[in-house]
Design an enzyme around this catalytic site. Structure first.
Site, short mmCIF file in Angstrom:
data_model
loop_
_atom_site.label_atom_id
_atom_site.label_comp_id
_atom_site.label_asym_id
_atom_site.label_seq_id
_atom_site.Cartn_x
_atom_site.Cartn_y
_atom_site.Cartn_z
CG ASP A 229 33.44 1.30 -44.24
OD1 ASP A 229 32.96 0.85 -43.61
OD2 ASP A 229 32.81 2.35 -45.52
CD1 TRP A 230 32.60 6.44 -49.67
CD2 TRP A 230 33.63 4.50 -49.47
NE1 TRP A 230 32.79 6.04 -50.80
CE2 TRP A 230 33.33 4.67 -50.82
CE3 TRP A 230 34.21 3.13 -49.28
CZ2 TRP A 230 34.01 3.79 -51.84
CZ3 TRP A 230 34.42 2.45 -50.09
CH2 TRP A 230 34.48 2.67 -51.60
#
Ligand code: GLC
Length: 735
Positions: A229-230
Site C-alpha cells: 500500500d502507498w
C-alpha cells in the site's frame, strides 16, 4: 520477447533494484530498452487517474471516469455477474487511459460498523466477500487490466492504520479475515496483491514472511506481484526478504540503494532482488498484452447508462408496509410527492479518500424523480418548509444519511447515529404526514430508531454517479428492487461484535469476538437486530418449496423451487446457510455458503440450484489446519440469515480428526479412544482395578490429566515406558 528471467540475468544489481520501487507516485520504473513504465492507480469503483505527482488520499483532481456504486452497494446486489460487469466496464476505461493495474477490489471484512472505510468493502461475510471479489477481479482482468487485491490483510479499521497491530487468533484469521483473499487468489489469480498498512499479531504485513510467503505463495500458490500500500513499507530490506516485491510510491531511489547496499554487504540474498525484479517485469509484460483501447467518450456514455441499471440492482428495500390498502412504494402515479432533504438534490454517491472518482456525470434523485413522476415538490433542510410541504402532499419521501464528514478512509466513526437535525426533521414530518418514505444514503450502516414508525424504508447506501436515477427508478417502480443487506444493521452499536475491542488501544486491537463476526455474532447470541444480514424486500413476493439436498464425494447441491407469487416480475436472492450443531469447535448457528439469483415473471417458478463444495465446510483446527468435520450439517435456505424458508440436513463424511495419542493426551482422550481405551482398562485390571467402572472411577477430576503425569504420580505402579508402549500400540493399530 525475452522472459523476465532472461532479462534479469542481463541487468546490473542497481538496475534490478531500481525496478523494485515506483518511478513516481503511480508508475513502475522504466529501464531504457529493457522495460516500459506501467501505471497502477485507483479504483476500485471507477478509475482515478491523476496527471502530475498525484496523491493517495483523493485530494487532487483526476481524469473524468464513470463512478460506479462503491462496494458497499455493489455487494447488496449479491450478484456476481453484475460485479463482473462492473469490472469489465472499468477495464475499458482503464485501457482507454493506458492504466495497467486498477487498485482494487478492497475485500476486507466489515468487522465493525464503525470502520470509516466500510463503504469500500463488500461484506461482514467471507463467502460473499470472496465471491464478489473474485467476480470483480475476473471482470477487470478479462479486459486486459490487472487487479490489486487489497488490503492484504486484516485491515479492518482506519484508526492508526499504519501502525496498529491486529491481534487475531489463528482460527478467525483463517476462517474470516484470510478466507476471501484465499478464494480470490486461488480462483481469479489477481495480477497483484496489495499488502496492508497494519501489523498482524505484531508484525507489519509489508514485512511478514508468514503472510507474504508461507500463506500467499507456498499455501495458495500465488505467482503474481505483491505491491505495498502507498507508504506501507517501513523497512525495505526486511520487506523484500519477506516477499514484498514492489514498494509504492516511488521515493527517488532511496530504498533501491538500501537494497543494493544490503546485497553488497551480505545482509540480503541477491536472489530475492532477482525474484522481485522478475515479477515486476512479468507484470509489465502482462500489461503489454492488453488489447487496443476504445474511445473514452464512447465508453463513458455506455458506462453511464449501465451504471444506472447496476445501481438500481443495489438498492435495498427494507420496509414497505401497507398504508390503507397498499404500500407506499412504488409511488402511486399522480400522487403529490414531497421530496425532502438535501441528499435528494445533492447526492452522496461515493466515499472519501483514495477511491474518490471524478464522475463523468452526476444524477440526483430529485431531478430524476421529477422526470418520472408528475407531481414532485422539493423542500430542503428547512424544517418549517419541509413540514408544510409534507402536510400538503399525499406522500413524503425523506432523504436522510451520513454527511460526507462522518466517514472516510483515514478515520473511523464513533457512533452509528444519524445527525440529530435529520432525526428532528423526520419526527416533524411524521407528525403531519404518516405516509412517509425514508431513503438512506451513506457508506456505512446507521441505527434507525424510527424504523417501525415509517411505512417504507430504503437503504440506498452510495450508488455512484447514476444513483439518483436508480433511486427514482425504484421509487416509481420502473425497477423492482432486489438488493439485500450484505451487513447487519444492528439496533445499537453496543450490540455489535467488536464493540469493546474497537479500535483498540496503545497500538493493539484485540479481535476478541473470534469467528463471531457480523450475523455470526448476532445469531450466536440471539440478539435482535434492526435488519438482518441478507434482508431485502421486493415489490412482488416469492415462495420457496421442495427443498432438496443431494450429496456426492465432492460436496452437495441444494435445490429449491422458487415461485413468484406476486403480480409483477422480480428477482429473488436465495441464500443457503449451513450450520453444524454438534462440533468440536464453537460455531455460529449458520454460515452463508452460496446464493442463487432468480428472475421470475408473475406466477413463474424455477428451481434454484446452489452447489456447495465440501471444502466450503472446512473449519480451521488450530495446530492441525483445515479439516471438514464428520457428521450431520443443517442446511437452510432463506431470504436472510433470520428469514429461513426451508430446513434440511446432510451427513458429510469428513476428515479423520483423531490425533495420535501421546503422554500429553488426557485420561479422557485415552479412554475415549476405541483402541487405547480398552487397552488402558485391561492394563488397569491387571493392576487390580476390578472393573471398567474403576477406569471411569478414575474420577472426573483426573479425566483432564495428561496420562504421562498420572503415571508419574502412580508411585511406580505403572511405568512411563509401559504407557508409551500402550499408546504406540494403539496408534499403530489405528494406522
Ligand atoms: C491508499 C489506500 C489504498 C490505495 C493507495 C493508493 O492509502 O489505502 O487503498 O489504493 O493508497 O492511493
Amino acid at each position: 520477447m525475452p522472459t523476465p528471467h532472461e532479462i534479469v540475468a542481463r541487468l546490473t544489481l542497481e538496475e534490478k533494484a531500481s525496478l523494485l520501487s515506483g518511478q513516481d507516485f503511480w508508475h513502475t520504473q522504466a529501464i531504457e530498452g529493457v522495460a516500459e513504465s506501467v501505471m497502477l492507480t485507483d479504483g476500485p469503483h471507477g478509475l482515478r487517474k491523476q496527471g502530475g505527482s498525484g496523491d493517495h488520499l483523493g485530494i487532487g483532481d483526476s481524469r473524468p471516469a464513470t463512478c460506479f456504486p462503491p462496494a458497499v452497494a455493489l455487494a447488496s446486489s449479491f450478484d456476481v455477474d453484475l460485479v463482473h460487469e462492473v469490472g469489465v466496464r472499468i477495464a475499458a476505461e482503464a485501457r482507454a487511459e493506458q492504466v495497467a493495474v486498477v487498485l482494487g477490489p478492497g475485500i476486507n471484512i466489515k468487522r465493525s460498523p464503525l470502520c470509516g472505510r466500510n463503504f469500500e468493502y463488500f461484506s461482514e461475510d467471507p463467502w460473499l466477500s470472496g465471491a464478489l471479489g473474485r467476480a470483480w477481479v475476473e471482470g477487470i482482468q478479462s479486459g486486459g487490466v490487472g487487479a490489486s487485491l487489497k488490503h492484504f490483510a486484516v485491515n479492518n479499521q482506519e484508526h492508526d492504520r499504519l501502525r496498529v497491530s491486529a491481534d487475531v487468533d489463528e482460527r478467525p484469521l483463517r476462517e474470516i479475515y484470510l478466507r476471501a483473499f484465499e478464494h480470490v487468489v486461488t480462483h481469479a489469480d489477481p495480477w497483484t496483491v496489495m499488502c496492508s498498512y497494519n501489523r498482524i499479531n505484531g508484525l507489519h504485513a509489508s514485512e511478514n514472511p508468514w503472510l507474504l510467503r508461507t500463506v500467499l505463495r507456498e499455501e495458495w500458490g500465488y505467482t503474481g506481484l505483491v505491491v505495498s500500500d502507498w507508504g506501507a513499507v517501513k523497512d525495505r530490506v526486511a520487506a523484500l526478504r519477506a516477499g514484498l516485491d514492489l514498494e509504492m510510491p516511488g521515493n527517488g531511489g532511496v530504498t533501491d540503494a538500501e537494497l543494493v547496499a544490503a546485497v553488497t554487504d551480505g545482509r540480503l540474498d541477491e536472489a530475492a532482488v532477482d525474484r522481485a525484479a522478475e515479477r515486476v517485469l512479468a507484470l509489465i509484460q502482462r500489461a503489454a498484452t492488453a488489447g487496443a483501447p476504445r474511445d473514452p467518450a464512447t465508453v463513458h456514455a455506455e458506462n453511464h447508462a449501465a451504471a444506472r441499471e447496476i445501481a438500481a440492482r443495489c438498492v435495498v428495500l427494507l420496509r414497505n408496509e401497507p398504508v390503507g390498502d397498499a404500500p407506499l412504494l412504488p409511488l402511486e402515479p399522480g400522487s403529490r410527492v414531497a421530496v425532502i432533504g438535501e441528499f435528494a438534490r445533492t447526492p452522496r454517491y461515493q466515499g472519501a479518500g483514495s477511491s474518490r472518482i471524478n464522475p463523468t456525470r452526476l444524477e440526483d434523485a430529485l431531478s430524476e424523480l421529477s422526470a418520472l413522476h408528475d407531481d414532485v415538490t422539493f423542500a430542503g433542510d428547512d424544517l418549517t418548509e419541509a413540514v408544510a410541504l409534507a402536510h400538503a402532499s399525499d406522500v413524503a419521501v425523506v432523504f436522510l444519511g451520513l454527511p460526507p464528514e462522518a466517514e472516510s478512509e483515514g478515520f473511523d466513526r464513533t457512533d452509528l447515529n444519524l445527525p440529530p437535525d435529520q432525526l428532528a426533521m423526520l419526527e416533524a414530518v411524521l407528525a403531519v404526514q404518516p405516509r412517509t418514505v425514508v431513503v438512506l444514503s451513506g457508506g456505512g450502516v446507521v441505527t434507525v430508531p424510527f424504523a417501525q414508525r415509517v411505512p417504507a424504508l430504503v437503504q440506498g447506501y452510495l450508488l455512484g454517479q447514476a444513483g439518483g436515477g436508480a433511486l427514482a427508478d425504484v421509487l416509481t417502480g420502473r425497477v423492482n428492487p432486489s438488493g439485500r443487506l450484505a451487513e447487519t444493521m444492528p439496533l445499537r452499536l453496543a450490540d455489535s461484535p467488536a464493540y469493546l475491542d474497537f479500535p483498540g488501544e496503545r497500538g493493539h486491537v484485540r479481535y476478541g469476538e473470534g469467528v463471531f463476526v457480523g450475523y455470526r455474532w448476532y445469531d450466536a447470541r440471539d440478539l435482535d437486530v434492526a435488519f438482518p444480514f441478507g434482508h431485502g424486500l421486493s415489490y412482488t413476493t416469492f415462495a420457496h418449496d421442495d427443498l432438496l439436498v443431494s450429496g456426492d464425494p465432492s460436496g452437495f447441491t441444494v435445490r429449491v423451487l422458487v415461485t413468484n407469487t406476486g403480480d409483477r416480475a422480480g428477482r429473488d436472492i436465495v441464500q443457503v446457510y449451513v450450520g453444524k450443531p454438534s462440533s468440536q469447535l464453537a460455531r455460529a448457528p449458520r454460515e452463508l455458503v452460496g446464493v442463487a439469483v432468480v428472475d421470475l415473471e408473475p406466477g413463474e417458478s424455477s428451481i434454484a440450484e446452489v452447489r456447495v463444495p465440501t471444502g466450503q465446510l472446512a473449519a480451521w483446527f488450530t495446530g492441525r489446519g483445515w479439516a471438514v468435520e464428520d457428521g450431520e450439517y443443517h442446511v437452510a435456505v432463506g431470504t436472510s440469515s433470520r428469514a429461513l424458508t426451508g430446513h434440511t440436513h446432510i451427513s458429510i463424511a469428513g476428515d479423520d480428526l483423531t490425533e495420535p495419542l501421546h503422554l500429553e493426551s488426557t485420561i479422557a482422550e485415552v479412554i475415549a479412544d476405541p483402541i487405547a481405551g480398552p487397552l488402558v482398562a485391561a492394563g488397569l485390571a491387571e493392576q487390580g482395578a476390578d472393573s471398567a467402572d474403576d477406569v471411569e472411577g478414575v474420577g472426573q477430576m483426573m479425566m483432564s490429566f495428561p496420562i504421562g503425569r498420572v503415571v508419574r504420580m502412580s508411585g511406580g505402579a505403572v511405568s512411563t515406558d509401559d504407557i508409551q508402549a500402550l499408546l504406540d500400540a494403539a496408534n499403530a493399530e489405528r494406522g
